[in-house]
Scaffold this motif. Sequence first.
Motif, PDB file in Angstrom:
ATOM      1  N   GLY A 300       0.805  -1.240   0.000  1.00 26.27           N
ATOM      2  CA  GLY A 300       0.000   0.000   0.000  1.00 26.27           C
ATOM      3  C   GLY A 300       0.822   1.267   0.000  1.00 26.27           C
ATOM      4  N   LYS A 301       0.124   2.379   0.053  1.00 24.32           N
ATOM      5  CA  LYS A 301       0.795   3.687   0.006  1.00 24.32           C
ATOM      6  C   LYS A 301       1.741   3.821   1.196  1.00 24.32           C
ATOM      7  CE  LYS A 301      -0.085   8.567  -0.913  1.00 24.32           C
ATOM      8  NZ  LYS A 301      -0.911   9.439  -1.734  1.00 24.32           N
ATOM      9  N   GLY A 302       3.013   3.968   0.926  1.00 21.71           N
ATOM     10  CA  GLY A 302       4.000   4.128   1.988  1.00 21.71           C
ATOM     11  C   GLY A 302       4.459   2.833   2.633  1.00 21.71           C
ATOM     12  N   PHE A 303       3.906   1.688   2.213  1.00 22.89           N
ATOM     13  CA  PHE A 303       4.241   0.432   2.893  1.00 22.89           C
ATOM     14  C   PHE A 303       5.651  -0.055   2.562  1.00 22.89           C
ATOM     15  CE2 PHE A 303      -0.340  -1.451   3.442  1.00 22.89           C
ATOM     16  CZ  PHE A 303      -0.748  -0.275   4.021  1.00 22.89           C
ATOM     17  N   ASN A 304       5.994  -0.029   1.270  1.00 24.90           N
ATOM     18  CA  ASN A 304       7.301  -0.565   0.904  1.00 24.90           C
ATOM     19  C   ASN A 304       8.418   0.265   1.542  1.00 24.90           C
ATOM     20  OD1 ASN A 304       8.400  -2.786  -0.633  1.00 24.90           O
ATOM     21  ND2 ASN A 304       9.460  -1.206  -1.825  1.00 24.90           N
ATOM     22  N   GLU A 305       8.183   1.565   1.617  1.00 23.48           N
ATOM     23  CA  GLU A 305       9.131   2.463   2.258  1.00 23.48           C
ATOM     24  C   GLU A 305       9.231   2.123   3.760  1.00 23.48           C
ATOM     25  OE1 GLU A 305       6.687   3.158   0.150  1.00 23.48           O
ATOM     26  OE2 GLU A 305       7.020   4.992  -0.987  1.00 23.48           O
ATOM     27  N   PHE A 306       8.096   1.745   4.332  1.00 20.14           N
ATOM     28  CA  PHE A 306       8.030   1.394   5.754  1.00 20.14           C
ATOM     29  C   PHE A 306       8.805   0.102   6.026  1.00 20.14           C
ATOM     30  CE2 PHE A 306       5.504  -0.184   9.497  1.00 20.14           C
ATOM     31  CZ  PHE A 306       5.677   0.922  10.320  1.00 20.14           C
ATOM     32  N   TYR A 307       8.681  -0.827   5.097  1.00 21.11           N
ATOM     33  CA  TYR A 307       9.399  -2.102   5.160  1.00 21.11           C
ATOM     34  C   TYR A 307      10.910  -1.841   5.058  1.00 21.11           C
ATOM     35  CZ  TYR A 307      10.890  -6.646   3.021  1.00 21.11           C
ATOM     36  OH  TYR A 307      11.515  -7.807   2.679  1.00 21.11           O
ATOM     37  N   ALA A 308      11.286  -0.972   4.103  1.00 21.97           N
ATOM     38  CA  ALA A 308      12.699  -0.639   3.933  1.00 21.97           C
ATOM     39  C   ALA A 308      13.248   0.033   5.194  1.00 21.97           C
ATOM     40  CB  ALA A 308      12.877   0.279   2.718  1.00 21.97           C
TER      41      ALA A 308
ATOM     42  N   TYR C 374       8.206 -13.413 -17.159  1.00 22.61           N
ATOM     43  CA  TYR C 374       7.694 -12.166 -16.579  1.00 22.61           C
ATOM     44  C   TYR C 374       8.726 -11.626 -15.600  1.00 22.61           C
ATOM     45  CZ  TYR C 374       3.026 -13.648 -18.199  1.00 22.61           C
ATOM     46  OH  TYR C 374       1.948 -14.026 -18.951  1.00 22.61           O
ATOM     47  N   ILE C 375       9.158 -10.402 -15.804  1.00 25.81           N
ATOM     48  CA  ILE C 375      10.102  -9.780 -14.869  1.00 25.81           C
ATOM     49  C   ILE C 375       9.317  -8.794 -14.010  1.00 25.81           C
ATOM     50  CG2 ILE C 375      12.309  -8.560 -14.643  1.00 25.81           C
ATOM     51  CD1 ILE C 375      12.498 -11.036 -16.413  1.00 25.81           C
ATOM     52  N   TYR C 376       9.252  -9.033 -12.716  1.00 26.16           N
ATOM     53  CA  TYR C 376       8.401  -8.244 -11.829  1.00 26.16           C
ATOM     54  C   TYR C 376       9.074  -6.944 -11.378  1.00 26.16           C
ATOM     55  CZ  TYR C 376       4.917 -11.943 -11.419  1.00 26.16           C
ATOM     56  OH  TYR C 376       3.934 -12.845 -11.686  1.00 26.16           O
ATOM     57  N   CYS C 377       8.244  -6.083 -10.858  1.00 23.78           N
ATOM     58  CA  CYS C 377       8.680  -4.853 -10.181  1.00 23.78           C
ATOM     59  C   CYS C 377       9.544  -3.953 -11.065  1.00 23.78           C
ATOM     60  CB  CYS C 377       9.462  -5.156  -8.907  1.00 23.78           C
ATOM     61  SG  CYS C 377       8.593  -6.192  -7.737  1.00 23.78           S
ATOM     62  N   VAL C 378       9.250  -3.903 -12.359  1.00 21.99           N
ATOM     63  CA  VAL C 378      10.019  -2.995 -13.212  1.00 21.99           C
ATOM     64  C   VAL C 378       9.471  -1.575 -13.003  1.00 21.99           C
ATOM     65  CG1 VAL C 378      10.648  -2.404 -15.584  1.00 21.99           C
ATOM     66  CG2 VAL C 378      10.503  -4.817 -14.872  1.00 21.99           C
ATOM     67  N   GLY C 379      10.323  -0.720 -12.526  1.00 16.38           N
ATOM     68  CA  GLY C 379       9.885   0.650 -12.235  1.00 16.38           C
ATOM     69  C   GLY C 379       9.241   0.803 -10.870  1.00 16.38           C
ATOM     70  N   SER C 380       9.219  -0.274 -10.093  1.00 14.31           N
ATOM     71  CA  SER C 380       8.710  -0.185  -8.719  1.00 14.31           C
ATOM     72  C   SER C 380       9.778  -0.751  -7.790  1.00 14.31           C
ATOM     73  CB  SER C 380       7.457  -1.039  -8.521  1.00 14.31           C
ATOM     74  OG  SER C 380       6.558  -0.905  -9.571  1.00 14.31           O
ATOM     75  N   ARG C 381       9.662  -0.474  -6.526  1.00 11.02           N
ATOM     76  CA  ARG C 381      10.564  -1.006  -5.503  1.00 11.02           C
ATOM     77  C   ARG C 381      12.024  -0.878  -5.944  1.00 11.02           C
ATOM     78  NH1 ARG C 381       8.530  -6.938  -3.964  1.00 11.02           N
ATOM     79  NH2 ARG C 381      10.087  -6.625  -2.357  1.00 11.02           N
ATOM     80  N   ASN C 387      11.587   5.376  -7.639  1.00  8.85           N
ATOM     81  CA  ASN C 387      10.304   4.778  -7.274  1.00  8.85           C
ATOM     82  C   ASN C 387      10.494   3.709  -6.206  1.00  8.85           C
ATOM     83  OD1 ASN C 387       9.497   6.400  -9.315  1.00  8.85           O
ATOM     84  ND2 ASN C 387       8.913   4.759 -10.720  1.00  8.85           N
ATOM     85  N   LYS C 388      10.363   4.110  -4.970  1.00  9.63           N
ATOM     86  CA  LYS C 388      10.608   3.179  -3.872  1.00  9.63           C
ATOM     87  C   LYS C 388       9.363   2.356  -3.544  1.00  9.63           C
ATOM     88  CE  LYS C 388      14.741   4.752  -3.192  1.00  9.63           C
ATOM     89  NZ  LYS C 388      15.783   4.029  -3.945  1.00  9.63           N
ATOM     90  N   TYR C 389       8.224   2.805  -4.076  1.00  8.80           N
ATOM     91  CA  TYR C 389       6.966   2.189  -3.674  1.00  8.80           C
ATOM     92  C   TYR C 389       6.659   0.928  -4.483  1.00  8.80           C
ATOM     93  CZ  TYR C 389       5.632   4.717  -7.854  1.00  8.80           C
ATOM     94  OH  TYR C 389       5.597   5.192  -9.145  1.00  8.80           O
ATOM     95  N   CYS C 390       5.734   0.137  -3.967  1.00  8.90           N
ATOM     96  CA  CYS C 390       5.235  -1.048  -4.662  1.00  8.90           C
ATOM     97  C   CYS C 390       3.990  -0.618  -5.419  1.00  8.90           C
ATOM     98  CB  CYS C 390       4.907  -2.108  -3.624  1.00  8.90           C
ATOM     99  SG  CYS C 390       3.792  -3.414  -4.140  1.00  8.90           S
ATOM    100  N   SER C 391       3.838  -1.108  -6.656  1.00  3.78           N
ATOM    101  CA  SER C 391       2.729  -0.625  -7.480  1.00  3.78           C
ATOM    102  C   SER C 391       1.420  -1.363  -7.234  1.00  3.78           C
ATOM    103  CB  SER C 391       3.104  -0.671  -8.949  1.00  3.78           C
ATOM    104  OG  SER C 391       4.067   0.317  -9.207  1.00  3.78           O
ATOM    105  N   ARG C 392       1.423  -2.272  -6.336  1.00  2.00           N
ATOM    106  CA  ARG C 392       0.221  -2.855  -5.760  1.00  2.00           C
ATOM    107  C   ARG C 392      -0.613  -3.725  -6.683  1.00  2.00           C
ATOM    108  NH1 ARG C 392      -3.576   0.305  -1.435  1.00  2.00           N
ATOM    109  NH2 ARG C 392      -4.899  -1.447  -0.927  1.00  2.00           N
ATOM    110  N   TYR C 393      -0.883  -3.277  -7.920  1.00  2.37           N
ATOM    111  CA  TYR C 393      -1.790  -4.037  -8.781  1.00  2.37           C
ATOM    112  C   TYR C 393      -1.070  -5.156  -9.525  1.00  2.37           C
ATOM    113  CZ  TYR C 393       0.026  -2.781 -13.332  1.00  2.37           C
ATOM    114  OH  TYR C 393       0.817  -2.716 -14.430  1.00  2.37           O
TER     115      TYR C 393
END
Lengths: 440, 133, 641
Positions: A300-308, C374-381, C387-393
């Motif tokens: 979720g929003k801000g979660f991955n950053e929170f994990y890091a 399939y290569i995951y998390c391209v442009g995420s994490r 882009n530090k966030y996870c794109s969730r979908y």
Amino acid sequence: MPENNKTIEYDALIIGGGIAGGEAALNLANVGYKVLIVEKDLSIGGKMILLSKVFPTLDCSACITTPKVSEIMRHPNITVFTSTQASNIIKKDDGTFEATITKQPRYVIAEDCTGCQLCEQACPVSVDDQFQYNLVGRKAAYIPFSIASPRIAAIDIANCTLCGACERACPTKCIDFTQTVETYSLKAKTVIIATGFQLFDPTLIPRYGYGKFKNVITAMQMERQLAPTRPFNTILRPSDGKMPDNIAYILCTGSRDKTVGNPICSQVCCMYSTKQAQLLMGALPMADITLYYLNIRAFGKGFNEFYAQAQAMGVQFTKGKVAKITEKENGNLLLRYEDINGGGVVKETEHDMVVLSVGILPNQGIAELFSNDELVLDPYNYIGQSDFLASPAQTSIKGVFVAGVASGPMDIPDSILSAGSASSDAANYIRHLNKKTVSV
Amino acid sequence: MTVVNQNLPKILVFSTEKISDPAIDMAGLLKLHYPPKVYTIVVPCSSAIKPKWILKAFEDGFDGVFIAADGTDCPYGESCVEKTSALVQNTQDKMKTKGIEPAKLRMAAICSVCSEAFVKQMKTFTEYLVNQQ
Amino acid sequence: MKHKIGVYICHCGGNISDYVDVKRVAEEMAKIEGVEISVDTIFACADSSQKQIANDIKEKGIDGIVVASCSPKLHYPTFSSVAEHAGLNKYNYVHANIREQCSWAHSDNKPKATEKAIQIVKAAIARVKESEALETIEVDSQKIIAVIGAGVAGMRAADELADLGIKVYLIEREFFVGGRIAQLDYLCSTTETGKELVTRLYEKIMDNPNITLFTGAEVIEKKGSIGNFNLKVKITPRYIKNKCKKDELLKAIEVCPVEVLDEFNFGITKRKAIYKNFPSEYPQIPTIDSKNCTRCGECEKVCSSIDFSQKEEVLDLSVGSILVATGFDPYTPKENEFGWGIDNVVTLPQFRRIINMCDDKLVYNGKKIKHIAYIYCVGSRQVDGENKYCSRYCCTATLYTSILTKNKYKDVQSYHFTRGIRTYGKQEIVYDKSSRQGDIFLQSYEDEPPMIEQKKGKTIVKINDILTNKMELEVEADLVVLVTGIEPRKDTNISEVLKIPKGRDKFYNEIHMKLRPVETVIDGVTIAGACQGPKNIMESMNSALSAAAKSYSIVNKGKLNLPPIIAVVNKETCTWCNKCLDACPYDAISKISENGKDIAFVNESVCKGCGMCLPVCESDSLELLGYTNHEIENMIKALVD
Ligand SMILES: Cc1cc2nc3c(=O)[nH]c(=O)nc-3n(C[C@H](O)[C@H](O)[C@H](O)COP(=O)(O)OP(=O)(O)OC[C@H]3O[C@@H](n4cnc5c(N)ncnc54)[C@H](O)[C@@H]3O)c2cc1C
Ligand SMILES: Cc1cc2nc3c(=O)[nH]c(=O)nc-3n(C[C@H](O)[C@H](O)[C@H](O)COP(=O)(O)OP(=O)(O)OC[C@H]3O[C@@H](n4cnc5c(N)ncnc54)[C@H](O)[C@@H]3O)c2cc1C
Ligand code: SF4
Ligand code: SF4
């Protein structure tokens, strides 16, 4: 003595006074609808009011919940019935609903109780405190917890010996053992189900030794130890009251596990464990914290950053499946696990405390509350969403909506948005009903 | 940075309700520490600060004044940037005539998530003021 | 001047009291002249404390209140309404922030934190002493809402608002509605397709006379504020008459000689300069892309519905609230990022279009596809990127895509190069299903992503795999699908016009995730859907309905109570130099004549209380209510005392 079976009328009936139910009630009340919340517990606020801080912002949970709760209690358009359940809900041909409301006695005259706690001090009976998840005891005459709403006493009649000590101690003479069950017939235009969740019972996984090994606790118990309204002023391990310095978390306890009948992910336990680990690093700076996980769901929003952030603080994340826990004589625990990161070899490590990150499960018996129309559940027994893409709150019964975890696992921000959606749909339903009656 | 606490200079920060004050809050939330003699007064917009308030701060004993400006993020419009610089300029002129070193008034745009930038500003400003002492 | 002040110092259950000696702060405050009560409390925001404050006001005649607690963004509204309910004017309440700006910021230095807290609360007391009772200003509000973006979130919000009886302007920049969903065929966990969902929403919108849909429309200017925004909307013409002949238009598309890359299919196909994205698209009228059209006139020859005389228009719209639902962009990989640039490396959205276009055989670039990586998390994490966030979908969408592919083309084999699958909640079932159909899962280390390279015309994916004893594995793939994440929309036009602040992830930011999850700091502007952060459809709908409810509550009464924080003129000292006239960004100031003297006049329903006029006044004749010289100067003094 209140007259029984009095008829009461509201625009909306909300079942469950957790954050989802409360938020939905406020939304409806603020645009002028009259709302009745029925809450089966002694206080509203649900699980959230009992949490420590909340991910991913580490806001203090009580600071967010208590003002909402007092706004609900004070709102002129909202009535709250605690210790109350709704049943026999009937949908009428005109689209409105009828229900039976059953209010259990508190044995305390609510209007007169000042919450002074003298009854609590006088009561000689001590039992486990369910609001502290049995970490400590409480009396049979008690105030549920310090930030409960309403913050007034109740008598736990199942454990009360009727010794009368509380009656004598109460300065306002508000203890009343003659109270009986009250029932009402309710008429309402719409119903919102916000019954939330229950926690997985870890005794169903005997290999983890919960209930047998003292230093194996649940995450909800840890949540209480970390909360500002905590039972002790620090973190203690139950066997000897020592401060732990090497704590393990076992994620997915009772989730993603077909053998216990719950194949889905609970959506919040990865993050609440990560949160607790961060809080523990603050409370016990010397302690080592290890999370045994399968995948970390930091979505979720801000979660991955929170994990890091947790990783950077030194929380150890070990990808591994815990097979078994055994107890040593000193109360320490041996974890046998398959180390997936380390090539799948079986390893054993010692910890002085283990926290089970228990999953969440739907509350049972909600469908049975409806008498003449079928409330369809999903395959996992959550309330089914009949149009989950366009109207996520809609259930199989028109006019009945669902909010919060009652429809599936979710965190607080998502519960609040889902409550927004349920109240929007419910308001629309009421308006259409009102229009119809005018045109008839 | 090692600054002895006793002689820490006092800094008055003018922050803005919607933009820079949230960033200062976030610095706290993230426990990014900065010198403890930094005090804030919140105003709606950085271009609403009267030069006489700043002069008064120096008179009353502040060692430095920092304007955490809205910059181009200002909800009241972009002219904020130019107006804030104008008032800083104006105040610095007045400071000169009063014999106050103009560099003791600083300004930087602090966006609503610029908490690290804020902390850095506070540290370097403190350092500067210590060296002035 | 207030002289019976109540001061409440909050422990915040430890958040403050662990670092600040709150008892001492309360004791110090009790010594200040004019302070009647000074106490500490575990939770100032708890019901019992609120009641105590209210009782103190009622019973002890408290005439000014200071609560020292968390940030005012959290609980200023809570305590000011406690004051109000108890009969005190809410502007006689002052909030002191000793958590975010004191106990937490200086958790490394407890004695100094306590000292600072004392100064902060002293300043708040100094301010409350000077505070005046102010009455809110009532203004009329437009009962109209602008919804920007006609993706699923925007359409659903518009539909809900219109149902509530509100007039809605639905403003879509593209010529067709539906946003990203229109590009998706099958959707996870449902039998309804993306197109069907869009159709369903579109039909409801067209049915509702309260909604006006503008396509090819862009907001280029915003003036005014909550209750009365004035938007300038630029409408790009479609160059096609509204009442058009369908078969002639099809012919027109056929004869158009211009071919360009089709963005709707993410550049894997081409389209004409006159085009429709797909046959059943809404509105069902093609458009001419004026950027690429050469005006050769071929289409005009076969179709009478073409109208090149249509001109760009700029509309002025007045609305009471703005709901922003502008969605997201799929991430575009950088040159060479995970083999981007190699001809059989595509993104997930592209792959979804490919499956959509291939019938019984999965073929790309003329080659039959059997092995898919399939290569995951391209442009995420991103470890190195921003882009530090996870794109969730995307985990769920990819696994679902793999199931779709397997169902449609039996002989494919999928390899998933993941960073730990995140099928949260009920989506876990999709993960389980894909495992059971024989998909192979590999997982890379966080800092050691898989590598894609070409060897002798073959595309190879290499991974140091966590799941199989840290072995270096190689998979030869016919097609590599980059599971690209979600990014904020690249064009920043709308955020510049509206000034919506962004979070650390660069998506639009709400005021508070739990307390005010769909509001922005720009009063009257709400946000919904994926423009706020990655969301699936259900989550987008929940936020759309919540935002609709919020925007509705702003405009529904037709009247708004605005804070009385406005500028006032000192008639005695004002000499009308007209500097303030130039400084005011809202044209709230004008010249009037009073007692034969020209002075400035502030129109209180136009003044927004920014205070830009204050510093320019040479004679110091302007004051901002709530921020008067007395209040600010007293605070300054108290802070150094
Ligand atoms: C250990 C733990 C830590 C967590 N930490 C976080 C966190 O840090 N951040 C976060 O975002 N989320 C967190 N969560 C998730 C969070 O608790 C839930 O998202 C939230 O509580 C859901 O609210 P709700 O109102 O839907 O359900 P609940 O809180 O369960 O409320 C439901 C209410 O309904 C009542 N009720 C049930 N059945 C009936 C009935 N038949 N009649 C009348 N009343 C009924 C219940 O008594 C209860 O009061 C955590 C969860 C756990 C277990
Ligand atoms: C490959 C892929 C597969 C997916 N699969 C699923 C799935 O199976 N199930 C699921 O639930 N979700 C899925 N999703 C997620 C889903 O696409 C999003 O949840 C959804 O599109 C969000 O809707 P939205 O309305 O917020 O944004 P969008 O769909 O992006 O719509 C935004 C609209 O705003 C318009 N707009 C943008 N800027 C402006 C402007 N300045 N002025 C006016 N208009 C503007 C755009 O043109 C667009 O029409 C998938 C996403 C992708 C990329
Ligand atoms: S959220 Fe994490 S711990 Fe909880 S069930 Fe899902 S994967 Fe397991
Ligand atoms: S959802 Fe899955 S693929 Fe997408 S960014 Fe998150 S972990 Fe990566």
